[in-house]
Design a protein around this motif. Structure first.
Motif, mmCIF file in Angstrom:
data_model
loop_
_atom_site.group_PDB
_atom_site.id
_atom_site.type_symbol
_atom_site.label_atom_id
_atom_site.label_comp_id
_atom_site.label_asym_id
_atom_site.label_seq_id
_atom_site.Cartn_x
_atom_site.Cartn_y
_atom_site.Cartn_z
ATOM 1 N N GLY A 96 0.784 -1.224 0.000
ATOM 2 C CA GLY A 96 0.000 0.000 0.000
ATOM 3 C C GLY A 96 0.812 1.269 0.000
ATOM 4 O O GLY A 96 0.340 2.307 0.451
ATOM 5 N N LYS A 97 2.044 1.238 -0.512
ATOM 6 C CA LYS A 97 2.904 2.419 -0.457
ATOM 7 C C LYS A 97 3.638 2.614 -1.772
ATOM 8 O O LYS A 97 4.815 2.320 -1.902
ATOM 9 C CB LYS A 97 3.895 2.297 0.698
ATOM 10 C CG LYS A 97 4.656 3.597 0.982
ATOM 11 C CD LYS A 97 5.655 3.415 2.095
ATOM 12 C CE LYS A 97 6.443 4.698 2.356
ATOM 13 N NZ LYS A 97 7.513 4.496 3.367
ATOM 14 N N GLU A 161 -2.952 3.615 -2.661
ATOM 15 C CA GLU A 161 -2.737 2.728 -1.526
ATOM 16 C C GLU A 161 -3.150 1.289 -1.814
ATOM 17 O O GLU A 161 -2.759 0.366 -1.077
ATOM 18 C CB GLU A 161 -3.524 3.234 -0.305
ATOM 19 C CG GLU A 161 -3.098 4.600 0.195
ATOM 20 C CD GLU A 161 -3.861 5.738 -0.476
ATOM 21 O OE1 GLU A 161 -3.853 6.844 0.081
ATOM 22 O OE2 GLU A 161 -4.444 5.512 -1.560
ATOM 23 N N SER A 226 -6.161 5.012 5.185
ATOM 24 C CA SER A 226 -6.028 3.718 4.506
ATOM 25 C C SER A 226 -5.653 2.644 5.510
ATOM 26 O O SER A 226 -5.051 2.917 6.564
ATOM 27 C CB SER A 226 -4.960 3.797 3.403
ATOM 28 O OG SER A 226 -3.687 4.053 3.956
ATOM 29 N N SER A 228 -4.593 -1.834 5.378
ATOM 30 C CA SER A 228 -4.401 -3.056 4.595
ATOM 31 C C SER A 228 -4.094 -4.212 5.527
ATOM 32 O O SER A 228 -3.449 -4.039 6.574
ATOM 33 C CB SER A 228 -3.241 -2.889 3.601
ATOM 34 O OG SER A 228 -3.494 -1.847 2.694
ATOM 35 N N ALA A 245 -9.297 2.381 1.384
ATOM 36 C CA ALA A 245 -8.697 3.712 1.324
ATOM 37 C C ALA A 245 -9.809 4.738 1.163
ATOM 38 O O ALA A 245 -10.727 4.560 0.360
ATOM 39 C CB ALA A 245 -7.713 3.816 0.161
ATOM 40 N N ARG A 928 2.124 6.476 9.108
ATOM 41 C CA ARG A 928 1.874 5.122 8.617
ATOM 42 C C ARG A 928 2.425 4.156 9.652
ATOM 43 O O ARG A 928 3.539 4.340 10.152
ATOM 44 C CB ARG A 928 2.547 4.903 7.264
ATOM 45 C CG ARG A 928 2.256 3.587 6.592
ATOM 46 C CD ARG A 928 2.863 3.596 5.187
ATOM 47 N NE ARG A 928 2.589 2.380 4.471
ATOM 48 C CZ ARG A 928 3.348 1.290 4.535
ATOM 49 N NH1 ARG A 928 4.439 1.284 5.300
ATOM 50 N NH2 ARG A 928 3.043 0.205 3.851
#
Length: 931
Positions: A96-97, A161, A226, A228, A245, A928
């Motif tokens: 997701g980055k 994301e 977001s 995950s 997201a 994050r």
């Protein structure tokens, strides 16, 4: 007079031309110099004897695992190196980055690619000088539908994301289904069994727009959230990945636009005290917009691999995008034909512009600006689901894939009008370079002197258009691969079949809003909002209100659709069968040269049909199921010669196609009978359901050098040539009008006549050279460990006139074509600290945009140079905050404006400033956290 678009003069208003080819040559030379320097350094650092070699081997056991930016770059370079085709790739730094704020930002930094800003954000991608309509877009290898009005995918519908990697194919192979003419973008979500461990990640960012809150009801602050989850179960035979997201993003806009420029004296229409034969601006507008965008995205993957025989993957994606937009501003026409010549100049001063006098200051008398209060609402829903099953037995692999993709859009655009009674005298100053003009308008926010009315004489006091569209694609694919173990050159071969059915339906309803008796009416002050300032263009304040709150109170709203409005209702259906065969090659030509690649062919059978509305003498007539059927044979060849020591030479050759723009294929039109010398002949104009694709023969060559640890750095130079033997442009073609009604005393002499419509015609070439590189600083010197540079540039040119041979102005270019495109990213990453600054540049180009009443038009867009900044810090795993990252980002750091030009209406070859819009900077601060 010759066109001034390529003028290198630096006088007021003239374009400065970059020495185009010199830029690319310089970039290539720098890359090749770096390659030679690195090779020399590697040779000097080579162990002198066996003992030193053993010592070097021992030292590598304790090397630090690369993560973050450098890991992302290394994976992307590996994909490029390993591919049989010529590709570009990006890879997420972690789950997701992706390395940029948006998917469009990330893709547009690749060699030969760039993006077009729409409403201030990166939305569509141009590949190798071609607009988004010429690119194919896939999600996990499956063709995607579009929320736009044609085929071009809007990438802001896909949260960064939720995307794990993107591969852009510049050369196709026979098994690539859904390919484009310029290239094919394949977005990929994560495969949980490949990830190999449990990972939970969540994060958030606050967002601020530097322009602030420009108008009542707008926002300058937003957020992004977001989360995950990836895990594996049952002894790594079941994998699950889920990602969500949410984006709530404000976008602001300060906008000024000059409408059109002309010397009306040449048409026998002088105007007041305007100096004789001077060119003057004939209308202008200024406004502010505030957009509040909310997007919710969900991604889920279920993967099952119980043994080496069966592998099943079910993946799903869904996003919902909502946009609320308020626009408040003023606009007017001042041409000599409006309102029986009511507008005149009482004083006018001119400036010489390329040898012509142009009115740049003075006083306009008699203009009646209309104050606009508009409210635009939009909701998009995008869904994609696919189920892939792979079966292996012996040397055979059977792959079965079924997918469904759907995009829906509902949109409502409401505009209302207000203004003062009578004409106004306004002092003005107009620049001949890109920038805001200055108009000294009176106070247009006074509730005692600004009325709801129709100052420009448009025939109604408001207008609302509600539109809907739905795009669906169903697909099924079978592919059989057989390994060939006994051959010295044939590694395997594939045969396959893909069936897809796509339907795109569009409809629109247009309503007019009139005041009772169409009598100008003052607004109840309790319904007014804080006035909106247009001070950036010297226009002062304008009255502001919620137009939807006034509809029921002040207006009579009724359905009123013109012929043009009725023709917006249409449906297009495509049924496509693709058969393909491909041989995968791998052989040793010599002891040091390895050749790999593929050769194959596709056969595509297309059945297309369209329905719509045609206007003839009897009125609107529904037309159903006009279309065409055709087939195409597309051979392809991709070869990679690996010379060892990191040197690759790639060659690609293929027959390529891109299906026509969907909004050109509608069965809509207007027909009538023209009488010439007493003879009647059918004539008409509209869409063309019988359009066939754009077709091209393409050749590519790329020379690449990979070096550094694990070949994670590279330098590449590529050239390409596409010969388009078919291009679609508006032509007057023979047409059978049997069955249409006619009126008049002179009937047509035949059912055949002429029809002005998009049609297949001759094309031309697209050609270019591209340079790309990824260089780690430690390759040049140990002290530069942690630093790195991504640098690419491309030069592209075309012989194609999109208006057709000998039909255009000679200045029109291929849509999306910027001759020079360049990107540079300088980064640093070490001990948890990560920083990068990126600059994107593109030359002027002919962009395609949404226009008045939902139509599409082309505009000459000036060059852009945007800068983005990102800084983050990852806390060490050994600390109490291990797993936490803090980040700060700025998008459009230099507040690069959006600028367009417009040609003069006298055919003199002059180009004047048209639109100048600022969107401000986006600041984001967030975190994050991963478990």
């Amino acid at each position: 007079m010759a066109s001034t678009r390529e003028s290198s003069k630096t006088t007021s208003g003239a374009r400065q031309v970059v020495p185009r080819k010199r830029v690319l040559v310089t970039a290539c030379c720098l890359g090749l110099f770096a390659t030679q320097f690195v090779q020399a350094q590697e040779q000097q650092a080579a162990p002198a004897d066996a003992a030193s070699a053993q010592e070097a081997e021992v030292n590598t056991l304790d090397r630090i695992t690369v993560t973050g930016i450098r890991q992302s770059i290394a994976k992307s370079v590996e994909v490029k190196n390993e591919s049989s085709s010529i590709v570009e790739a990006i890879s997420a730094e972690d789950i997701g980055k992706l390395p940029d704020i948006s998917i469009a930002d990330s893709i547009s930094r690749l060699p030969g690619l760039t993006m077009q800003r729409v409403d201030g954000r990166g939305q569509v991608i141009h590949i190798r000088g071609m607009s988004e309509q010429f690119a194919g877009t896939l999600l996990n290898g499956r063709e995607q539908v579009s929320t736009g009005d044609s085929r071009g995918v809007e990438f802001d519908q896909y949260p960064a994301e939720l995307i794990n990697a993107v591969v852009v194919y510049k050369t196709p192979d026979a098994s690539l289904v859904g390919q484009g003419l310029s290239g094919t973008v394949d977005m990929q979500t994560i495969r949980p069994l490949d990830f190999g461990e449990r990972r939970i990640v969540f994060g958030g960012q606050g967002e601020y727009n530097s322009l602030g809150d420009l108008t009542a009801g707008g926002k300058d602050k937003g957020y992004r959230l977001s989360a995950s989850y990836v895990d594996q179960f049952a002894d790594n035979t079941i994998g699950v990945a889920i990602g969500v997201a949410r984006l709530n993003s404000p976008f602001q806009e300060k906008h000024y636009k000059s409408w059109w420029w002309a010397n009306t004296d040449l048409w026998g229409t002088p105007q007041g005290a305007k100096p004789a034969d001077a060119i003057a601006l004939q209308g202008a507008e200024g406004w502010v917009k505030s957009r509040d965008m909310t997007r919710d995205g969900v991604m889920a993957v279920l993967e099952f691999k119980p043994n080496d025989t069966w592998h099943s993957v079910l993946d799903m994606y869904h996003s919902k995008f909502e946009q609320q937009e308020s626009m408040r501003g003023a606009m007017w026409t001042n041409d000599p034909w409006w309102n029986n010549g009511a507008v005149t100049y009482t004083a006018a001063n001119t400036t010489e512009y390329h040898g012509y006098p142009v009115v740049t200051s003075g006083t306009l008398s008699g203009i009646q600006p209309v104050v606009r209060n508009d409210d635009n609402q939009r909701e998009d829903k995008l869904s994609a689901i696919g189920w892939n099953n792979e079966f292996k037995w012996g040397v055979y692999t059977l792959n079965a894939d079924a997918s469904y993709s759907r995009a829906e859009r509902e949109q409502s655009a409401l505009e209302t009008y207000a203004g003062m009674l009578g004409g106004l005298d306004v002092d003005f100053e107009i620049p001949l370079t890109a920038g805001y003009a200055n108009y000294a308008l009176p106070d247009l926010s006074d509730p005692n002197s600004v009325y709801l009315r129709d100052p420009q004489g448009w025939g109604h006091d408001g207008r609302m258009e509600d539109s809907q569209q739905k795009d669906t694609l169903k697909s099924f694919r079978l592919d059989l691969n057989r390994l060939v173990e006994s051959s010295d050159f044939l590694r395997s071969y594939d045969v396959g079949f893909n069936y897809s059915k796509r339907t795109k339906d569009k409809s629109a309803q247009v309503y007019f809003a009139d005041l009772p008796g169409r009598v100008p009416t003052l607004i109840d002050p309790s319904l007014l909002s804080t006035p909106t300032s247009l001070g950036f263009a010297g226009m002062g304040n304008v009255i502001s209100f919620d137009p939807r709150a006034l509809l029921d109170r002040y207006y009579n709203v009724y359905l009123s659709e013109s012929n043009d409005d009725l023709q917006k209702d249409q449906s297009i259906e495509e049924e496509i069968r693709t058969f393909y065969a491909k041989a995968n090659l791998d052989m040793d030509l010599t002891d040091t040269v390895r050749l790999r690649g593929n050769v194959g062919v596709q056969y595509i059978r297309t059945e297309q049909a369209s329905s719509g509305v045609v206007i003839d003498a009897s009125g609107p007539v529904a037309v159903d199921s006009l279309g065409a059927s055709y087939g195409d044979i597309l051979p392809s060849l991709n070869l990679v010669a690996d010379f060892g020591n990191g040197w690759n030479v790639r060659f690609g050759a293929a027959r390529e196609l891109m299906r026509p723009r969907i909004n050109d294929m509608g069965a809509f039109g207007s027909v009538g009978v023209a009488v010439t010398n007493g003879v009647g002949e059918w004539t008409g104009s509209g869409g063309n359901p019988q359009l066939e694709p754009y077709r091209a023969d393409a050749v590519d060559l790329s020379v690449e050098k990979y070096f550094g640890e694990s070949n994670s750095s590279y330098v590449a130079v590529a050239v390409f040539y596409k010969d388009l033997d078919s291009y679609i442009y508006t032509q007057t073609i023979p047409w059978n009008f049997a069955g249409y009604e006619y009126e008049g005393d002179v009937p047509p002499i035949s059912d055949w006549g002429t029809f002005s419509s998009p049609a297949n015609g001759t094309g031309g070439y697209m050609r270019g050279v591209e340079f790309g590189s990824a260089l780690g600083g430690d390759l040049l010197h140990p002290m530069l460990d942690g630093f790195g540079l991504l640098l690419n540039a491309s030069y592209t040119e075309s012989s194609i006139d999109p208006d057709g041979p000998n039909q255009g102005s000679g200045t029109d270019t291929f849509p999306g074509l910027s001759k020079i495109v360049a990107n540079a990213t300088l980064y640093y990453e070490k001990t948890g600290l990560s920083a990068r600054v990126s600059q994107r540049f593109r030359d002027p180009y002919r962009g395609e945009y949404s226009y008045i009443f939902g139509q599409r038009n082309y505009r000459y867009t000036r060059n852009e140079r945007t800068i983005d900044l990102q800084v983050s810090y990852d806390f060490p795993e050994s600390s109490k905050l291990g797993g936490l990252s803090l980040m700060f980002q700025v998008n459009n750091l230099n507040n690069e404006p959006f600028r367009t030009e417009v040609s003069d209406s006298n055919g003199l070859g002059l180009f004047f400033p048209e639109e100048y819009t600022e969107y401000g900077r986006q600041y984001m601060l967030g975190f994050r956290y991963k478990l």
